[in-house]
Scaffold this motif. Structure first.
Motif, PDB file in Angstrom:
ATOM      1  N   GLU A  46     141.303  -4.706 116.357  1.00 13.08           N
ATOM      2  CA  GLU A  46     142.085  -4.707 115.119  1.00 13.08           C
ATOM      3  C   GLU A  46     142.938  -5.971 115.012  1.00 13.08           C
ATOM      4  O   GLU A  46     143.012  -6.609 113.947  1.00 13.08           O
ATOM      5  CB  GLU A  46     142.973  -3.467 115.092  1.00 13.08           C
ATOM      6  N   GLY A  47     143.570  -6.366 116.122  1.00 14.49           N
ATOM      7  CA  GLY A  47     144.389  -7.570 116.128  1.00 14.49           C
ATOM      8  C   GLY A  47     143.568  -8.830 115.928  1.00 14.49           C
ATOM      9  O   GLY A  47     143.994  -9.760 115.225  1.00 14.49           O
ATOM     10  N   LEU A  48     142.375  -8.888 116.520  1.00 11.40           N
ATOM     11  CA  LEU A  48     141.526 -10.066 116.387  1.00 11.40           C
ATOM     12  C   LEU A  48     141.003 -10.222 114.965  1.00 11.40           C
ATOM     13  O   LEU A  48     140.950 -11.334 114.427  1.00 11.40           O
ATOM     14  CB  LEU A  48     140.361  -9.970 117.378  1.00 11.40           C
ATOM     15  N   ILE A  49     140.624  -9.113 114.343  1.00 17.16           N
ATOM     16  CA  ILE A  49     140.160  -9.169 112.953  1.00 17.16           C
ATOM     17  C   ILE A  49     141.291  -9.659 112.047  1.00 17.16           C
ATOM     18  O   ILE A  49     141.100 -10.524 111.188  1.00 17.16           O
ATOM     19  CB  ILE A  49     139.660  -7.792 112.499  1.00 17.16           C
ATOM     20  N   THR A  50     142.479  -9.100 112.249  1.00 16.34           N
ATOM     21  CA  THR A  50     143.632  -9.519 111.460  1.00 16.34           C
ATOM     22  C   THR A  50     143.897 -11.008 111.625  1.00 16.34           C
ATOM     23  O   THR A  50     144.126 -11.734 110.642  1.00 16.34           O
ATOM     24  CB  THR A  50     144.879  -8.711 111.862  1.00 16.34           C
ATOM     25  N   ALA A  51     143.850 -11.505 112.865  1.00 22.00           N
ATOM     26  CA  ALA A  51     144.118 -12.912 113.129  1.00 22.00           C
ATOM     27  C   ALA A  51     143.065 -13.812 112.481  1.00 22.00           C
ATOM     28  O   ALA A  51     143.391 -14.873 111.925  1.00 22.00           O
ATOM     29  CB  ALA A  51     144.176 -13.156 114.630  1.00 22.00           C
ATOM     30  N   ASP A  52     141.798 -13.400 112.544  1.00 27.37           N
ATOM     31  CA  ASP A  52     140.723 -14.208 111.957  1.00 27.37           C
ATOM     32  C   ASP A  52     140.893 -14.380 110.451  1.00 27.37           C
ATOM     33  O   ASP A  52     140.479 -15.394 109.886  1.00 27.37           O
ATOM     34  CB  ASP A  52     139.360 -13.567 112.243  1.00 27.37           C
ATOM     35  N   PHE A  57     143.229 -16.745 104.910  1.00 27.44           N
ATOM     36  CA  PHE A  57     143.256 -16.062 103.619  1.00 27.44           C
ATOM     37  C   PHE A  57     144.643 -15.618 103.177  1.00 27.44           C
ATOM     38  O   PHE A  57     144.857 -15.371 101.988  1.00 27.44           O
ATOM     39  CB  PHE A  57     142.286 -14.876 103.643  1.00 27.44           C
ATOM     40  N   GLN A  58     145.591 -15.503 104.089  1.00 32.04           N
ATOM     41  CA  GLN A  58     146.965 -15.224 103.671  1.00 32.04           C
ATOM     42  C   GLN A  58     147.819 -16.486 103.713  1.00 32.04           C
ATOM     43  O   GLN A  58     148.513 -16.806 102.746  1.00 32.04           O
ATOM     44  CB  GLN A  58     147.605 -14.141 104.541  1.00 32.04           C
ATOM     45  N   ARG A  59     147.720 -17.223 104.814  1.00 30.89           N
ATOM     46  CA  ARG A  59     148.581 -18.390 104.984  1.00 30.89           C
ATOM     47  C   ARG A  59     147.948 -19.671 104.440  1.00 30.89           C
ATOM     48  O   ARG A  59     148.614 -20.697 104.327  1.00 30.89           O
ATOM     49  CB  ARG A  59     148.923 -18.557 106.467  1.00 30.89           C
ATOM     50  N   GLY A  60     146.646 -19.621 104.121  1.00 28.28           N
ATOM     51  CA  GLY A  60     145.989 -20.806 103.591  1.00 28.28           C
ATOM     52  C   GLY A  60     145.734 -21.892 104.612  1.00 28.28           C
ATOM     53  O   GLY A  60     145.550 -23.059 104.266  1.00 28.28           O
ATOM     54  N   ARG A  61     145.689 -21.532 105.898  1.00 31.75           N
ATOM     55  CA  ARG A  61     145.436 -22.495 106.965  1.00 31.75           C
ATOM     56  C   ARG A  61     143.952 -22.454 107.338  1.00 31.75           C
ATOM     57  O   ARG A  61     143.485 -21.499 107.956  1.00 31.75           O
ATOM     58  CB  ARG A  61     146.296 -22.181 108.195  1.00 31.75           C
ATOM     59  N   GLY A  62     143.230 -23.478 106.905  1.00 32.51           N
ATOM     60  CA  GLY A  62     141.789 -23.510 107.149  1.00 32.51           C
ATOM     61  C   GLY A  62     141.006 -22.646 106.189  1.00 32.51           C
ATOM     62  O   GLY A  62     139.826 -22.366 106.426  1.00 32.51           O
ATOM     63  N   GLY A  63     141.648 -22.210 105.121  1.00 30.75           N
ATOM     64  CA  GLY A  63     140.988 -21.352 104.146  1.00 30.75           C
ATOM     65  C   GLY A  63     141.704 -21.404 102.807  1.00 30.75           C
ATOM     66  O   GLY A  63     142.702 -22.110 102.650  1.00 30.75           O
ATOM     67  N   PRO A  64     141.237 -20.623 101.847  1.00 32.20           N
ATOM     68  CA  PRO A  64     141.737 -20.734 100.479  1.00 32.20           C
ATOM     69  C   PRO A  64     143.049 -20.011 100.194  1.00 32.20           C
ATOM     70  O   PRO A  64     143.643 -20.204  99.136  1.00 32.20           O
ATOM     71  CB  PRO A  64     140.613 -20.108  99.662  1.00 32.20           C
ATOM     72  N   GLY A  65     143.507 -19.144 101.104  1.00 35.41           N
ATOM     73  CA  GLY A  65     144.689 -18.344 100.804  1.00 35.41           C
ATOM     74  C   GLY A  65     144.385 -17.332  99.712  1.00 35.41           C
ATOM     75  O   GLY A  65     143.236 -16.979  99.448  1.00 35.41           O
ATOM     76  N   GLY A  66     145.446 -16.827  99.082  1.00 34.32           N
ATOM     77  CA  GLY A  66     145.267 -15.935  97.940  1.00 34.32           C
ATOM     78  C   GLY A  66     145.196 -14.459  98.258  1.00 34.32           C
ATOM     79  O   GLY A  66     144.953 -13.643  97.360  1.00 34.32           O
ATOM     80  N   TRP A  67     145.443 -14.078  99.532  1.00 33.84           N
ATOM     81  CA  TRP A  67     145.362 -12.673  99.936  1.00 33.84           C
ATOM     82  C   TRP A  67     146.608 -12.284 100.724  1.00 33.84           C
ATOM     83  O   TRP A  67     147.311 -13.117 101.276  1.00 33.84           O
ATOM     84  CB  TRP A  67     144.144 -12.440 100.837  1.00 33.84           C
ATOM     85  N   PRO A 176     134.407 -10.043 101.291  1.00 36.87           N
ATOM     86  CA  PRO A 176     134.747 -11.060 100.290  1.00 36.87           C
ATOM     87  C   PRO A 176     135.346 -12.329 100.884  1.00 36.87           C
ATOM     88  O   PRO A 176     136.037 -13.073 100.186  1.00 36.87           O
ATOM     89  CB  PRO A 176     135.784 -10.331  99.444  1.00 36.87           C
ATOM     90  N   PHE A 177     135.073 -12.585 102.177  1.00 38.17           N
ATOM     91  CA  PHE A 177     135.698 -13.704 102.879  1.00 38.17           C
ATOM     92  C   PHE A 177     134.661 -14.757 103.280  1.00 38.17           C
ATOM     93  O   PHE A 177     134.708 -15.295 104.389  1.00 38.17           O
ATOM     94  CB  PHE A 177     136.461 -13.173 104.093  1.00 38.17           C
ATOM     95  N   GLU A 178     133.740 -15.057 102.381  1.00 38.93           N
ATOM     96  CA  GLU A 178     132.667 -15.988 102.677  1.00 38.93           C
ATOM     97  C   GLU A 178     133.157 -17.409 102.919  1.00 38.93           C
ATOM     98  O   GLU A 178     132.442 -18.234 103.497  1.00 38.93           O
ATOM     99  CB  GLU A 178     131.644 -16.019 101.540  1.00 38.93           C
ATOM    100  N   ALA A 179     134.371 -17.721 102.501  1.00 32.88           N
ATOM    101  CA  ALA A 179     134.872 -19.090 102.622  1.00 32.88           C
ATOM    102  C   ALA A 179     135.066 -19.524 104.067  1.00 32.88           C
ATOM    103  O   ALA A 179     135.154 -20.726 104.352  1.00 32.88           O
ATOM    104  CB  ALA A 179     136.192 -19.232 101.854  1.00 32.88           C
TER     105      ALA A 179
END
Length: 207
Positions: A46-52, A57-67, A176-179
């Protein structure tokens, strides 16, 4: 204590508070479902999935953010005064800000991930799967440590459509996290047959 605690009256938050501290519960359509709190394997995955997902997707680090990505969030809806998926996500266009301090979330998640175990698999696959489709969750992931797999489902016209089943060593871009590409092999670090069986066995015990 059983997985589904049948009560004469519709279950309330007061019934949840009466559960032993080593158990957690959810109320869906008036029924209290109680089960042991996650053991090491479940909690670690659970912790690893959250971290990935949280950084890109939340902080926008290496990804688009927006969640918003949260582990075990407390959610309150008219049909469910308390339920808590293993991990859940909301698009910020639907939930722009977190709820006020000490307030439960009252918005249906866009995405939910459940980690299956022997003690909760039937509940996750039957009761919660049906409930999630009826309230309009957009995507539902099942992670199964027993066969080290990820199953991705999308809600289409009120029915679940399986988008993919992925194995333990695959690198995936899952809706929905294909990015962002996720290396599933990292979720099973430290998981072997001995500690997997030990943790699964403990999950069956009643207080």
């Amino acid at each position: 204590m059983s997985i589904s605690e049948k009560l004469v009256h519709p279950a309330t938050l007061e019934d949840l508070e009466k559960l032993p501290p080593t158990w957690r519960g959810e109320i869906i359509d008036g029924t209290l479902y109680a089960f042991p709190r996650p053991r090491f394997v479940h909690a670690d995955i659970e912790g690893l999935i959250t971290a990935d997902l949280k950084n890109p997707f939340q902080r926008g680090r290496g990804g688009p953010g927006g969640w918003w990505i949260l582990p075990e969030p407390g959610i309150q809806l008219p049909r469910a005064p308390e339920f808590s998926p293993d991990v859940a996500g909301w698009r910020r266009e639907r939930m722009a800000r977190p709820p006020a301090r000490e307030s439960a979330i009252a918005v249906v998640p866009d995405w939910i991930c459940e980690i299956l175990s022997r003690s909760t698999a039937s509940y996750d696959n039957l009761v919660k799967r049906r409930f999630y489709s009826e309230i309009g969750v957009g995507w539902l992931w099942y992670v199964d440590p027993r066969d080290r797999s990820l199953r991705v489902n999308q809600l289409v016209d009120g029915k679940w459509v399986e988008l993919g089943l992925y194995g333990e060593d695959e690198k995936v871009r899952a809706a929905p996290f294909e990015a962002v590409e996720i290396d599933l092999s990292e979720w099973w670090e430290g998981l072997d047959d001995d500690n997997q069986n030990e943790n699964e066995g403990k999950g069956e015990a009643s207080p």
